[in-house]
Each structure stands twice: as structure tokens, then as C-alpha cells.
Design a protein around this motif. Sequence first.
Motif, short mmCIF file in Angstrom:
data_model
loop_
_atom_site.label_atom_id
_atom_site.label_comp_id
_atom_site.label_asym_id
_atom_site.label_seq_id
_atom_site.Cartn_x
_atom_site.Cartn_y
_atom_site.Cartn_z
N TYR A 113 2.55 -8.13 -17.01
CA TYR A 113 2.75 -6.70 -16.82
C TYR A 113 2.05 -5.87 -17.90
N GLY A 114 1.65 -6.51 -18.99
CA GLY A 114 0.92 -5.79 -20.02
C GLY A 114 -0.44 -5.30 -19.54
N GLU A 115 -1.00 -5.96 -18.50
CA GLU A 115 -2.30 -5.55 -17.99
C GLU A 115 -2.26 -4.20 -17.30
N PHE A 116 -1.06 -3.71 -16.96
CA PHE A 116 -0.96 -2.39 -16.34
C PHE A 116 -1.33 -1.27 -17.33
N GLN A 117 -1.46 -1.62 -18.60
CA GLN A 117 -1.90 -0.63 -19.59
C GLN A 117 -3.38 -0.33 -19.48
N VAL B 131 6.62 -16.55 -13.02
CA VAL B 131 6.77 -16.26 -14.45
C VAL B 131 6.19 -14.88 -14.70
N SER B 132 7.04 -13.95 -15.10
CA SER B 132 6.61 -12.56 -15.36
C SER B 132 6.64 -12.31 -16.86
N ASP B 133 5.46 -12.01 -17.42
CA ASP B 133 5.31 -11.78 -18.85
C ASP B 133 5.39 -10.28 -19.14
N PHE B 134 6.39 -9.88 -19.94
CA PHE B 134 6.59 -8.47 -20.26
C PHE B 134 5.99 -8.07 -21.62
N ARG B 135 5.18 -8.92 -22.18
CA ARG B 135 4.55 -8.57 -23.46
C ARG B 135 3.63 -7.36 -23.25
N PRO C 158 4.25 -1.59 -19.87
CA PRO C 158 4.40 -0.13 -19.98
C PRO C 158 5.85 0.26 -20.25
N GLY C 159 6.04 1.30 -21.02
CA GLY C 159 7.38 1.76 -21.35
C GLY C 159 8.02 2.52 -20.21
N LEU C 160 9.26 2.94 -20.42
CA LEU C 160 9.99 3.66 -19.38
C LEU C 160 9.40 5.02 -19.09
N GLY C 161 8.56 5.53 -19.99
CA GLY C 161 7.96 6.85 -19.78
C GLY C 161 7.03 6.88 -18.59
N LYS C 162 6.45 5.74 -18.24
CA LYS C 162 5.53 5.67 -17.10
C LYS C 162 6.33 5.38 -15.83
N LEU D 109 4.46 4.48 -12.49
CA LEU D 109 3.94 3.12 -12.46
C LEU D 109 5.05 2.13 -12.12
N TRP D 110 6.22 2.31 -12.71
CA TRP D 110 7.34 1.40 -12.44
C TRP D 110 7.83 1.56 -11.00
N GLN D 111 7.76 2.77 -10.46
CA GLN D 111 8.13 2.98 -9.07
C GLN D 111 7.18 2.24 -8.15
N PHE D 112 5.88 2.25 -8.51
CA PHE D 112 4.91 1.50 -7.72
C PHE D 112 5.20 0.00 -7.79
N ILE D 113 5.50 -0.50 -8.98
CA ILE D 113 5.80 -1.93 -9.14
C ILE D 113 7.03 -2.31 -8.32
#
Length: 558
Positions: free
Chosen positions: A302-306, A349-353, A356-360, A363-367
Motif C-alpha cells: 500500500y506504500g506504492e499508492f504514494q 499479504v498486505s504491506d502497510f509500510r 497513505p495516512g487517513l488524510g487521503k 484514496l482510501w475510499q477507492f481502495i
Amino acid sequence: MAQEEAQKSADVVVVSAEKPMTDDKEVTVPAPVPEKEVTPPAASDEKVAEEAEAEKAAPVKEEETVVAEKVVVLTPEELEKKALEEFKELVREALNKREFTAPPPPPVKEEKAEEKKPAEESKEEDKTDEKKEEEKQEEAVKTEEKPSEPAAAPAETKAEEKEAVPVTTEKATGGEEDGTKTVEAIEESIVSVTPQESAAAPEETTVVAEAEPVEPEEVSIYGVPLLQDERSDVILLKFLRARDFKVKEALTMLKNTVQWRKENKIDELIEAEAGEEASEFEKMVFAHGVDKEGHVVIYSSYGEFQNKELFSDKEKLNKFLNWRIQLQEKCVRALDFSSADAKSSFVFVSDFRNAPGLGKRALWQFIRRAVKQFEDNYPEFATRELFINVPWWYIPYYKTFGSIITSPKTRSKMVLAGPSKSADTIFKYISPEQVPVKYGGLSKDIPLTNGDTVTEAIVKPAAKYTIELPASEACTLSWELRVLGADVSYGAQFEPTTEGSYVVIVSKNRKIGLTDEPVITDSFKVGEPGKIVITIDNQTSKKKKVLYRFKTQPKSDI
């Protein structure tokens, strides 16, 4: 004397008369005695009959309870089999009726609407006919009320009329002509209504009967035709499990999935060529190795969403979603659906390193929306969900607002781990040799094959740990090693078995920091029997986990 003899003879007669009443049972038993003797047996017979009925009823109840227990105590396999047969029957009916194609509704409703008008008109006509009949009846009654003879007294005629009115309503007793006419008129009015009402029903049925028979449709899902072979049974079971074996709900879910696949042209999407962004997308989501039970593992970062270049607008997000569906479909079609025992699901396996923070929020709605599509259209394809490197802010978000995974069944398979516990969590389900280097394992392109077994060891705080790799003959010995958390010293040397031979330093002691290469790869050409001794020196206050494996290649193969 004669009187005394007569008295004696009378006494004898009285005595002789009393003796037979007590001694002679056949003759002297009066009616009351049999009543006393008869009544107890009757009562005892009733008791015996009741006991017999109770005894007969007892085994029947036991048999009923046994049957009930057999129905309740069904194995999960039997329940699945029963639900699957019912589900297959519903799917077969839906295919015969071509319900999966979702055709436009036939114009039956319009015809019905047009047919309502004549029906209403017929009802109005019926009402007018009824009014006419009522008027006729009233006229008939009035004619009856008129006296047939002028000389009759008014009081008598009224009494006769009161008696005559109910008589005329009965056909069997009515003797007057006017009365019989009114009865016949009533009967005719009743009969005239029923044909008009029943005439509407055949008109509606004729519309349905005119529909031409259609051939059963053929529907495939994940490349498997429904009801064509045993592979579809495994797929149908997934939909049943997703809906807790509620057959009708599972059928609705299956229809929605088929419709979604048609709308998104999944069968065409899988054949489409990857775009320019595919190489970048592959760094974010990829399949690699299997878990300890043989399930394929899919990793997501999920870090790649940055990356603003890839996910700066909705268009690029939709490109990624199409690519992600294409990858999912390819992975699903590569699974084995031949039997229920086959590994037909994944470990995610979902890597959260650096996620994106909660401010986006957008993006989280899309995910969340994307994950929902996979839950609805690829049900029960996740045997386990591992969330690693979970940041501190996600855990309260997970408890308060829920996960990006909405399915309760999938959420029950989730495992959350923070940065310090991520590697241990992965190795609990996936062997280190199957885990990519990026996620703490040893799987990468090196002389060693990915199938070689990895050994795990613990280095205690402020202690040294040695590893010995034997070499019984001349060969090339290769090994790779990784210390989770690093911050240790590493050294290796060759110690020959022959006396008088010298120890050879393979790698001088050196410090391994967090920024160094996570996996140490080394090799040594052995000219004589001996062993490689590796030393790990941990001078920190925390224990370290060491992963290593090795392989020998005979000299003749070099």
C-alpha cells in the motif's frame, strides 16, 4: 308333638335353605355377587390396556427421537452436499429460463393493463344487470303484494303475503308462477356473472402460452462452464460458503457476479495487453511462492499508492483497477478446481509500510470500493489475510471504523502485525525460502534454488551463535544468510578435518547494519573434507532471528 315336629321340620327347612346359599356357588350366587366380582377385572383390564398402550407408545417415541437426532446430527460434508444439490438445481432452472442473461422484460404488463379496461367495463355491465334484476324482483314482489281477489280482508292478505315471500325464494316449495320467475331470474343473474369473470383468466394465460420455448444458456465463470463438470461444484461451493449455505442468496450472488463480469468484459480483459504502467504496477501487487499448505501467496504494497505519477487522478486509478482485476483473473484461472481438496484459494499479504495516512480519504475510499468488488465477485478465494507493518494509527481506525475488508467471513481470517512482529507473522504461515527478500525472506535469484529448506535460529542478547556447514569432499559450498533486525557482526571460515591443515578465512568479521544488504550470499571452493563455520555476534539487548540455507555442488559438476 305334631306341632314340635312341624316346627323342627320348619327349622330344618330354613337351615337347609340357608346352607345352599353359602355352599352352592353355582345356584346361590346372586346378582350382587357377580357385580363385585366383575367390576375389579374391568378396572384391571383398563390398567393392563393402558400399560400395554404405554409400552407400545414408548418404543415409538424412542424411534422418533432417534430419527430426529439423525436429522440434526449431520456432518458438515453431508450439509454441504445437500446444499450443493439444491443450489445446482436452482442454477439449472435459471439456465433453462435464461435468467443469467438478464433480458429486457417482456411486454406482458402492458397487455394486462389493456385487458383491465374491458374487465372493468364488464364489471360495470354486471352491476347494471344486477340492478335490472333487482328492479325485476321488486316488481315481482309488488305484484305478489296486490290481492288476487278484492273481497279478501287486508289483514289476511298481509299475513299470507308475509308467508308467501320466503316460500317463493325456494324453488322446491314455490307454487306461484311469479315466485318461480324471480328465482329463475336470480339464478340467471348469478350464472351470468361467473362466465364474465372467468373469461379474463384465459386471456392472461394465453399471453404466457404464446411465448416461444428458449434453449438453456451456457454460462462460464473463471473459465469454467457451470454444471458441465466437477470443477463447477468447487466454484458453486464458494458462493454457498460466502452466503452461509443459504441457497437462494447464493444464487442471487452468482447472478450478480455473472452480470458484473459481462458488464466489465472480464473474458476480453484477460486477453488484453498490459499498458505502460504494468511494470510499475507489478512492483505493487505480485504473486510469489506458496504458503506451508500449498496456497499461492499474493503480495500488495500500500506504500506504492504514494506514487503521484501512478495515482494522481481517477483515470490512472481505474487503469490500476483494471490491471488488478486482470491479474486476479489470471491467478484464479491458474488454480486447481478439480476437487474440494485442491488448493483453490490464496493467502494475501498486505504491506502497510509507508501507506497513505487517513488524510487521503478519497484514496482510501477507492481502495475500499476496489476490495469490495473482489469480495463480491471472487468469494471465498482468501484462505488468510496477513496485514504486516501495520502503523499505530490503523489499529484504532480498524477498531472504530472497520477494515477496508467488509466481509465478516474474510475479516475473521485476518491477522494484524506491527513492524516488529511482521516477519515472525509471515514465517508462521509461509516458509522463509518462499518469502521474498523484500518481506524478510530469502527468496531471490541466487545460485541456490528457492526450494532449498531454510533453517531458523535465535541469537540471544549479548551472545555469539555459530553455524556449521559440513563438506565431506571437494566441492563448492554456497550459502545465504539473513539476520532479522541486523545490527550484528558476521564472519565465516573454513576448518579442514585433516590434521596439520590450515584454517582459511572466508569472510572477515564485519558489522551488519540496518542499511546493509539484508541477505548475505557467499560461497567457498572446498579442496578437502572439512566444514564452514559462521559466527554471528549479537552485542545488543534484543534477541535476533537468523535465517540460513546452503547447497553443495560436487567438483565434477563445476
